[in-house]
Design a protein around this motif. Structure first.
Motif, mmCIF file in Angstrom:
data_model
loop_
_atom_site.group_PDB
_atom_site.id
_atom_site.type_symbol
_atom_site.label_atom_id
_atom_site.label_comp_id
_atom_site.label_asym_id
_atom_site.label_seq_id
_atom_site.Cartn_x
_atom_site.Cartn_y
_atom_site.Cartn_z
ATOM 1 N N SER A 39 56.882 40.107 51.820
ATOM 2 C CA SER A 39 55.545 39.840 50.988
ATOM 3 C C SER A 39 55.975 39.554 49.677
ATOM 4 O O SER A 39 57.005 39.191 49.389
ATOM 5 N N GLY A 83 52.768 35.529 60.902
ATOM 6 C CA GLY A 83 51.455 35.473 60.556
ATOM 7 C C GLY A 83 50.585 34.320 61.398
ATOM 8 O O GLY A 83 51.007 33.922 62.363
ATOM 9 N N GLU A 143 47.910 33.900 52.314
ATOM 10 C CA GLU A 143 47.361 35.444 52.206
ATOM 11 C C GLU A 143 47.353 35.841 50.634
ATOM 12 O O GLU A 143 47.961 36.500 50.249
ATOM 13 N N GLU A 144 46.502 35.079 49.943
ATOM 14 C CA GLU A 144 46.284 35.167 48.641
ATOM 15 C C GLU A 144 44.894 34.635 48.194
ATOM 16 O O GLU A 144 44.165 34.015 49.089
ATOM 17 N N PHE A 154 42.197 33.492 55.303
ATOM 18 C CA PHE A 154 42.646 34.899 54.702
ATOM 19 C C PHE A 154 43.186 35.708 55.813
ATOM 20 O O PHE A 154 42.476 35.724 56.958
ATOM 21 N N CYS A 171 46.444 38.850 56.275
ATOM 22 C CA CYS A 171 47.470 39.752 55.741
ATOM 23 C C CYS A 171 48.409 40.556 56.929
ATOM 24 O O CYS A 171 48.543 40.387 57.754
ATOM 25 N N ARG A 172 49.132 41.384 56.225
ATOM 26 C CA ARG A 172 50.152 42.263 57.300
ATOM 27 C C ARG A 172 49.324 42.959 58.313
ATOM 28 O O ARG A 172 49.710 42.781 59.759
ATOM 29 N N THR A 217 43.895 46.274 53.896
ATOM 30 C CA THR A 217 44.386 45.184 53.737
ATOM 31 C C THR A 217 45.498 45.102 52.578
ATOM 32 O O THR A 217 46.422 44.330 52.489
ATOM 33 N N TYR A 219 44.221 44.315 49.510
ATOM 34 C CA TYR A 219 43.734 43.211 48.985
ATOM 35 C C TYR A 219 42.500 43.595 48.065
ATOM 36 O O TYR A 219 41.654 44.383 48.771
ATOM 37 N N SER A 278 46.343 40.541 45.691
ATOM 38 C CA SER A 278 46.747 41.717 46.113
ATOM 39 C C SER A 278 47.119 42.667 45.038
ATOM 40 O O SER A 278 47.586 42.673 44.105
#
Length: 1573
Positions: free
Chosen positions: A1159, A1202, A1285-1286, A1314, A1316-1317, A1432, A1434, A1459
């Motif tokens: 990350s 991802g 992822e931002e 979008f 994320c993990r 998430t 975020y 994040s």
């Protein structure tokens, strides 16, 4: 005297009688003076000086005072309030520490010494600089100096009962000493001061770093360094404990050398100890605590500085205007200056008018009045009659003409000046331009243009020296109008006919000449002077100075303007005086020249500046036989500068022995607008004795005059500048606002009303009215007179005996937090700091810049080339302390620049406005910088206090009452979507592949391109299936693996990677894709591979032969322990056996593969993807992007984790479409590869990463035309999605769209995704649905976790683009991070997601799933408490738009803000690093990239410098300014590094935590590190 004592506010000290000063024999006085000079020039040390001085004075001290000589010096500085010994009193200006005489004052030097003594050792962290940036390499800069502790030396000095005037930390300016002190744990904050301080308690060894890191990651939240700045940093991570895996290895850092404590901080690095030092400095209470102030919950209010109720206020009566004596009536006074010239030229033609000297001091030419008259006539005739264009005369009466004459040719200037007046032309004298880029030259050009100047007069020699174009014509200077250059030497002039006579009129109100003046901001104005004012001024000067016919006068000033012009060119002609003109160039060679000329010509009057007196002091020791007894008046033109008093005193001290009488020194005050305002009269006029005032600096800063009694440190001693000019009316008015009359004890701007002032600024009626037509009013608002007054820009007051005192100029006035400070006073304090040998005395500039709604003081000095870094830094820190003590004001920035790099004013001195301009543009190129925003900036908003949270029920009620819908949205319902999805009937991906290999065996699903753009390899369904089978056999037979074993796949991007993935599924193993190490960079990339292999518990590594060799190579052994690799198999030549049986998992909930990714916060996190989730993910993407076997999509992404992994390895097999694979690495050798492929294959849907988009934007920006000619066409693209992822990088996507619009790319095509993990694909724009929307947020509200929408372009606005459409089957809700309750529409909270393709959990070593369970399965605290959501991590918000989506409903847009792990909590507010970084990148053209992070509550800004290293220090102030202005934050540390140092991951995201670790472990090799105080 009654009047004087009644005001009781001024302490007037009469000059001591000359007799008193005679008690010491002349030769002793002379030797003392010589000693002072030696010391001031640095020829002898302070110690040597004191020894010699004591020796000289020993015989006389007991006689004078009966004091034991040994005690004499000891007591000198000890307590300033004690009366100084008599010797000092009589030599009152000669302190032992002689300083630049223009700026020196004894009281001052002692004050500075005493002030510094109070500070003891306030250690500041010294900035660190890379060797190459040092002006010269000094060994101490990098090696520790010897270990003698500076503080002891200093203590011992103090015990002797006096302050040594050299630096308190002499010995070695011991920097390392500070580090040691911090590391030994004596620092007040124990952040990482020793290894044993962290909760783990055991020392870390390099070999066990990995295990230790794992063992301690859990402590991350608890061992955060203590908060020392009282700004209450709450750890953001407590809410989301970090994944118990490894903090990834910094790119570019050697892992084994980082010895970290629990919180990931290197133990013994220089940086962390410097930061500790900085914190210790900042912790000391600096200013009184701020007043409480009203904070609207929403806005951050900047504190408005309230006036201090205890500040001094003026108490005297209102002043009444002061009148000068009437102008006397002279019987034969000529009606105009030209009439006087004609009279003397015809009747006294042999009288000498002006003698010019060459650079050796020899007279080269004496102009007589006859010659002046005849040559001026010739010139006037030539100008009017011999210059024509197209038979029209070039000039008409009243036209303006530029006079460009060098400073060593007064004769030609005088002829040209009077020639213009005779021709009724208006001369505009300016400086000779030397280069096209002279400081301020552009502004002069602007003045010439606005005056309509077309002709410039100059001398032959000067014309030859001007820069020429190829044609031989003089270049047009930057900003100048086109000029015709005319040489006025005799041979170019025509003799007028006998009958031609110029008109000689009586002086009227038409313009005689224009004098230029540069304002504080650097703009140049032309001040017009009428014929009558010129005549009246000559009259007034003649009367005030008692000029008589044929007197001799020596003039050292610039004869083109000001006093030099008034005395040396105008009044001299009025009275037929003889002027000896001393050029500046001669003064530089021989500073005594003017005194020698006074002596040899028996001059009665000399016109000089304090500088000339100072220079002559330095040179006088070799001159014995000169006498100044002929002088009746020594006019000090800048006597209004408060610091000229010391020059006058010192000069008198030395030259009294050479016939100089004390009373002939006549300071005067003048300004370009008001001309001469006041002058001390010569002694024969019977005027009151001169006065001095010792004023409190604190009082002055409030514009109040207070005689200083108790605080002897901060005082200003000023001398009077005599009486008001004859015929003038003077008053003092408030500086700002309405011109109210001041009280008698109040400082204001001096205004003068007389016939002899300027009349306007040429062509600027607005400011002319403010300055030349001021009408002062009484407190009741009644005008004091019907006459207009002119503001002189001099600040001062009228003292007893109607003497005028000046304490500063408007131009040097800096108003900081409501208090006024004078630039000259600050310069003087800086100059009083010992030792002076590190900077040049005359080359210090002080100005103010406006940052965050207040003025901030900047001091810039030139550093001597031989000064070492430590010396200079030490001098700088002492200057800061001295200014702080004496003026009670903080210096915002102190910069040292290399010698001779500051822009110069025409006659020496520094061009202040140009220096300020360069500072603000980042073009000053300092070699040392010290910023002190922490001490100066006191008007920041109050830190935000967290409100106690309201309960959940009231939240819901509140939302309902407000009519707010709960922020919840979902993609289309998968169950409802009836499509002919054949793959739907299979539960497992391996079944889908098998089915495709049977149903469409020859359908090509993968095409891999190489850098040349040709197809490197392809795979059809059957080929992929066959290869996967062979790999499965190999795994079982060679690898002897069991079902459920984890296998690491270490492959370059390609079809092998995909085939081995399915091979693992066929064999029942769990694949883990890993990016291969970089062969050129093993040390940093291999440990990450090792870490993933170990953390994922892989029992086998599948790879190519080449990588297998690399993993076992010698180089690899240097980076990791190669003996501990699990089995490594290569898949280059596989057995040709068919696998007997494809493994069928018992349930779709079983683990299909592990997805590992580092990350942005440097946490390595692996998530578990079940078979069910994998199929659901593929189906969701298929529906959103409408993917069918007939489709082609192009993918330019890394295939390791991802969504990139899913698109590369899974989706084609599920949907059957053909994927054109473009490895991003290939773009490094061929940037246009991806776009060419898109164009060639006419791709409708394509995916890329931000790094790819950036490479295309930067690399192809200038090549769009050549790409078009090569046939590149992007009009086929319907949607181009950036996988991220931002928060969407809107600037980048917009510039990409704009750039490639020319190649047919639709402006609507580009969008972002979008994931994320917890869920790798939450939003994807897809092919249907409305375009992504953009909203503008108020950044200030965002810091308070609020969403407030504003108009585009409004201040503090932040554009935010929707991150694509929510995928089918995905539900999203926005939850409060604290209460875990649902939030309303357009409210900021954490994005929670529920979907069949959520990951099922983190895969960690110790199985601490419980800790992170709530990331994957959490429920709302109220409202819908049944649904299971994944968090998430975020922040974002949902907003219902006016658009309709495919189902006809109103469309809900999801906006991702950033994040949670990345956010910085500072001053109680939440900041997103990207916002600060965006501001910083805008601050200077050479900032290529920027990253910010916090460390112990300090904001650290790292900038990559894309330019020459000399620009590195320019960035420090600009970065600090922009972050203050836009974010209300004070930057703690600015680190300037080379391009490419900020680590970036494969998605193009900055790895800020790696950067932080690298910085703290001293691994960045920065160009410069500045610690802001």
């Amino acid at each position: 005297m009654a009047e004087r004592s009644s005001t009781g506010l001024l302490l007037m000290m009469l000059e001591p009688t000359p007799a008193a000063a005679m008690t010491l024999p002349a030769e002793v006085r002379e030797k003392l003076a010589e000693l002072e000079l030696e010391l001031s020039e640095g020829d002898i040390t302070q110690k040597g000086y004191e020894k010699k001085r004591a020796k000289l004075l020993a015989p006389y001290i007991p006689q004078i005072q009966g004091v034991d000589p040994s005690l004499q010096i000891e007591n000198r500085v000890q307590v300033s309030s004690q009366p100084a010994p008599a010797v000092s009193k009589q030599h009152k200006s000669r302190s032992t520490n002689s300083r630049d005489e223009r700026f020196r004052s004894d009281v001052h030097t002692e004050a500075v010494q005493a002030a510094l003594a109070k500070y003891k050792e306030r250690k500041m962290p010294m900035p660190s600089k890379r060797r190459s940036v040092l002006v010269q390499s000094s060994v101490e800069a990098c090696t520790p100096p010897d270990t003698s502790s500076a503080s002891e030396d200093e203590g011992s000095l103090r015990r002797q009962g006096r302050i040594a005037s050299s630096t308190p930390y002499q010995g070695h300016p011991n920097v390392e000493h500070w580090f040691n002190r911090v590391i030994q744990g004596s620092s007040t904050s124990s952040s990482a001061s020793s290894t044993s301080s962290h909760p783990g308690g055991r020392p870390l060894a390099a070999a066990t770093v990995l295990a230790d890191l794992m063992a301690h990651t859990q402590l991350d939240n608890h061992s955060a360094p203590p908060d020392v700045t009282g700004l209450s940093e709450r750890s953001v991570q407590v809410e989301r404990p970090q994944v118990a895996s490894v903090r990834g290895v910094p790119r570019g850092y050697n892992h084994s050398s980082v010895l970290e404590t629990a919180d990931g901080v290197p133990v013994n690095s220089r940086v962390s100890s410097k930061i500790q030092q900085l914190l210790n400095t900042l912790k000391r209470p600096k200013r009184p605590p701020l007043r409480e102030f009203f904070v609207d919950d929403f806005e951050e209010l900047l504190e408005v500085q309230q006036a201090d109720p205890n500040q001094p206020k003026p108490e005297g009566p209102h002043m009444s205007p002061l009148e000068g004596e009437p102008l006397g009536v002279v019987t034969n006074w000529p009606p105009s200056l030209l009439a006087a010239l004609q009279r003397w030229g015809t009747t006294q033609s042999k009288s000498p008018c002006l003698t010019a000297l060459d650079n050796s001091g020899k007279p080269i030419y004496t102009l007589t009045y006859g010659k002046l008259w005849s040559r001026s006539l010739k010139l006037a005739y030539t100008l009017l009659n011999k210059l024509s264009t197209r038979n029209e005369p070039l000039l008409r009466p009243g036209d303006r003409v530029a006079l460009v004459f060098p400073n060593n040719d007064p004769v030609m200037f005088m002829v040209a000046f009077y020639g213009c007046l005779l021709a009724e032309l208006v001369p505009v004298p300016i400086e000779v331009p030397l280069t096209r880029k002279d400081a301020g030259s552009q502004q002069i050009g602007f003045l010439l243009g606005s005056c309509g100047v077309t002709l410039a007069l100059t001398t032959d020699a000067c014309q030859k020296g001007l820069p020429k174009a190829q044609t031989g014509e003089v270049l047009t200077f930057k900003g100048w109008p086109r000029l015709l250059w005319f040489v006025t030497d005799g041979k170019h002039l025509a003799k007028p006919p006998k009958d031609w006579h110029p008109p000689i009129r009586d002086a009227g109100n038409d313009i005689a000449y224009i004098e230029y003046k540069t304002s504080k901001e650097g703009s140049t104005m032309g001040i017009t002077i009428s014929h009558s004012a010129m005549l009246a001024h000559c009259h007034a000067l003649t009367q005030a100075c008692g000029y008589t016919e044929a007197e001799t006068i020596t003039n050292v000033l610039d004869f083109k303007r000001d006093g030099g012009l008034w005395h040396g060119v105008l009044t001299s002609v009025m009275n037929r005086m003889h002027v000896i003109s001393i050029p500046y160039s001669l003064m530089k060679v021989n500073p005594l020249s003017w005194i020698q000329k006074v002596h040899s010509y028996k001059a009665r009057v000399a016109v000089v500046k304090s500088r000339d007196m100072h220079w002559s002091l330095l040179a006088q020791r070799d001159q014995r036989d000169i006498s100044l007894s002929s002088l009746r008046m020594l006019i000090v033109a800048d006597g209004a500068n408060p610091w000229s008093i010391s020059s006058c005193d010192a000069f008198l001290n030395v030259f009294q022995a050479r016939g100089l009488r004390p009373e002939v020194i006549c300071p005067c005050a003048s300004s370009s607008e008001g001309m001469t305002v006041a002058i001390r009269r010569p002694p024969e006029m019977g005027v009151p004795p001169p006065g001095k005032a010792v004023l409190s600096m604190n009082g002055l800063s409030h514009s109040v005059i207070r005689v200083d009694t108790e605080e002897k440190l901060s005082v200003l001693t000023v001398q009077d500048v005599g009486q008001v000019m004859p015929g003038a009316l003077v008053c003092v008015v408030r500086v700002e606002g309405t011109p109210y009359l001041c009280r008698t004890d109040e400082v204001g701007e001096i205004c003068v009303s007389s016939n002899s002032t300027g009349i306007s600024y040429f062509g600027l009626p607005g400011i002319t009215k403010n300055v030349f037509e001021t009408i002062p009013v009484t407190a009741a608002g009644v005008p004091i007179s019907d006459r207009h007054f002119t503001r002189t820009s001099l600040l001062g007051f009228v003292g007893p005996d109607n003497l005028v005192f000046v304490v500063g100029k408007i131009d040097g006035l800096m108003v900081v937090s409501g208090r006024r400070h004078n630039a000259d006073d600050i310069v003087a304090t800086a100059l009083a700091v010992e030792p002076m040998k590190f900077v040049y005395r005359g080359r210090i500039a002080v100005f103010s810049v406006s940052v965050l709604h207040d003025e901030r003081i900047v001091v810039v000095a030139e550093q001597r080339p031989d000064a070492s870094e430590e010396d200079s830094f030490q001098w700088m820190s002492r200057v800061l302390q001295a200014i702080d003590s004496i003026h009670q004001v903080g210096v915002y920035c102190l910069a040292l620049v290399p010698a001779n790099t500051l822009p110069k004013a025409p006659l020496g001195g520094i061009h202040i406005s140009e220096t300020k301009q360069r500072f603000l543009e980042g073009a000053l190129h300092p070699c040392n910088v010290l910023m002190c925003p922490h001490t100066c900036v006191t008007n920041l908003p109050k830190p935000r206090q967290k409100q106690p949270e309201v309960g959940p029920a009231s939240m819901i009620v509140g939302n309902l009452v407000a009519g707010k819908r709960i922020a919840q949205a979902c993609g289309r319902d998968v169950a409802q979507l009836e499509d002919n999805d054949q793959a739907r009937k299979f539960l497992y991906m391996q079944d889908v592949l098998q089915w495709r290999a049977q149903a469409t065996p020859d359908h090509p699903i993968f095409l891999l391109l190489n850098a040349k753009g040709t197809v490197a390899s392809t795979a059809t369904c059957i080929q992929l299936h066959k290869k996967a089978e062979r790999i499965a056999v190999s795994l079982m037979e060679k690898g002897r693996l069991n079902t459920g074993d984890h296998v690491a796949l270490v492959y370059p991007p390609g079809i092998d990677l995909i085939a081995t993935f399915y091979g693992c599924l066929y064999a029942g193993c769990v694949p883990v894709t890993v990016r291969p190490p970089h062969p050129q960079n093993l040390a940093t990339t291999l440990p990450t591979v090792k870490m993933i292999v170990e953390v994922s518990k892989s029992v086998c590594i599948l790879t190519t032969q080449a990588i297998m060799k690399l993993l076992k190579s010698k180089e690899a052994a240097a980076a990791v322990d190669v003996k501990t690799w699990p089995t490594i198999l290569d898949t280059d030549d596989l057995p040709r056996k068919k696998s007997p049986q494809i493994y069928k998992p018992p349930t779709p909930e079983m683990l299909a593969y592990l997805d590992f990714s580092v990350s942005t916060t440097g946490i390595l996190a692996g998530v578990k993807m079940s078979h069910a989730a994998t199929s659901a993910l593929c189906r969701s993407i298929k529906l959103q992007c409408e993917l069918y076997p007939s489709r082609q999509i192009a993918i330019c992404l890394d295939p390791y984790c991802g969504l990139g992994f899913a698109l590369w390895c899974l989706c084609s097999v599920y949907s059957g479409h053909q994927s054109i694979l473009v490895p991003p690495l290939e773009l490094e050798s061929n940037v246009s590869l991806w776009l060419s492929a898109v164009s060639q294959y006419k791709v409708r849907v394509t995916f890329c990463s931000y790094s790819v988009m950036e490479m295309c934007t930067k690399g192809l920006g200038s090549q769009t035309d050549s790409l078009r000619t090569r046939g590149l066409n992007l009009s086929c693209v319907r949607t181009c999605m950036v996988v991220a992822e931002e928060r969407p990088r809107i600037a980048l996507t917009q510039s990409f769209s704009k750039l490639f619009k020319d190649l047919g790319l639709s402006t609507r095509a580009v969008s972002t995704t979008f994931g994320c993990r917890v869920n790798v694909a939450i939003c994807l724009q897809g092919t249907a649905g409305p375009d992504p929307t953009t909203v503008y947020l108020d950044m200030r509200a965002l810091r308070h976790d609020r969403v407030r929408l504003v108009e585009r372009g409004s201040p503090h606005s932040l554009p935010l683009m929707e991150s694509g459409k929510i995928l089918p089957g995905v539900k999203v809700i926005i939850a409060n991070t604290e209460t875990k309750g649902p939030l309303g529409d357009s409210h900021l909270g954490e994005i929670w997601v529920s979907s069949p393709h959520n990951a099922t959990g983190y895969y960690t070593v110790y199985g601490e799933e419980a800790l992170h369970a709530d990331h994957f399965s959490t429920k709302l605290s109220f409202g819908d408490t049944q649904t299971v959501w994944a968090r998430t991590g975020y922040l974002g918000f949902l907003r219902r738009t006016e658009l309709t989506d495919a189902s006809g409903e109103r469309h809900d847009a999801l906006y991702v803000v950033g994040s949670l792990d990345e956010t910085l909590e500072l001053r109680g507010m939440r900041y997103h690093p990207i916002d600060i970084e965006t501001s910083v990148i805008r601050a200077h053209k050479s900032i290529a990239e920027c990253a910010v992070f916090t460390w112990t509550n300090l904001l650290v800004v790292v900038v990559e410098l894309d330019g020459s290293e000399q620009e590195a220090l320019d960035l420090v102030a600009l970065v600090t300014n922009v972050v203050l202005e836009e974010h209300y934050l004070i930057v703690g540390v600015v680190v300037v590094v080379d391009p490419g140092v900020i680590p970036i991951n494969s998605r193009g995201e900055k790895q800020r935590m790696h950067l932080r670790d690298g910085f703290l472990a001293d691994q960045l090799d920065p160009i410069y590190v500045a610690y802001n105080m």
